[in-house]
Write a protein that holds these residues in place. Sequence first.
Motif: not given
Length: 283
Positions: A129, A191, A195, A197-198, A201, A253
């Motif tokens: 990611t 997961y 993500d 935050d990557q 993504t 999440h």
Amino acid sequence: MSSQAATPELKAWIIEQASANRPADEVLAAMLESGWNEDAAAAILEATLTTHVAALTASGKLPPVVAVPDPLPHGTRATLWAGDREVTVIVSLAEPRVVVFGNLLSGEECDEIIALAGTRLARSETVQTATGATEVNEARTSQGMFFDRGEHPVCKRIELRMAALLNWPVENGEGLQVLRYGPGAEYKPHYDYFDPDQAGTPTILKRGGQRVASLVCYLNTPTLGGATVFPDVKLDVAPLKGNAVFFSYDRPHPLTRSLHGGAPVIEGEKWVATKWLRQGRFD
Ligand code: PD2
Ligand code: ZN
């Protein structure tokens, strides 16, 4: 912590514990220790956390909840008609949302997918990611390959069945991924969503949006080991040829508690075919 009153201090303490990732059962145990009645403590804990999560979502600090496939929207039942086959419901769990199916694939279908995938196996890669590229991942010691959607008649038939079972468009599914685990191979807990935050993504999400559910189908029965595990709820799903485990995640999440892994195969080998469902069309 004071006892027996749902004071602002108590609520703040509960939120502090949750923010520090302290498991809810530990927080509950601490409240019982200090004299709380169990029902009252569970109720205040749930209400406080629900309100807190709603506030974080409203302020954009948590991703919004989205629609996900649900094979049992009207309550649990023993069997489901999946378009061309009757599938059984073995287990249904609400949080995290997990459903274990029996008889999703026939023995012949499992064998055919293994034979078709076998020649194309390579050490498993996962989407990185950070960049959107794929990479060999030390957390996954299996071998794997992807079919294109509808690549073979057996893929197409199974994909239509899955779409009927989950009431989710076939176009929103990625192609089937096949994994082979030899003795000792595992897939550490992770997961399946990307993500947020990557850095890579947003690029990944341009094609189909987020993953919102997974359907892991067992193509054989390992002699020992190889369960699909959900550590947050200490659930182990034993792999059995033709069965499958479905789980969904309505936002990218950990709150979804959809953390899951493939426990090491102890004896024999394990083959699975995973279907990931996206929010939108995956073309
Ligand atoms: O093979 C499994 O049990 C497993 C476990 C965790 C598969 C996946 N994840 C996956 O395909 O994402
Ligand atoms: Zn997974």
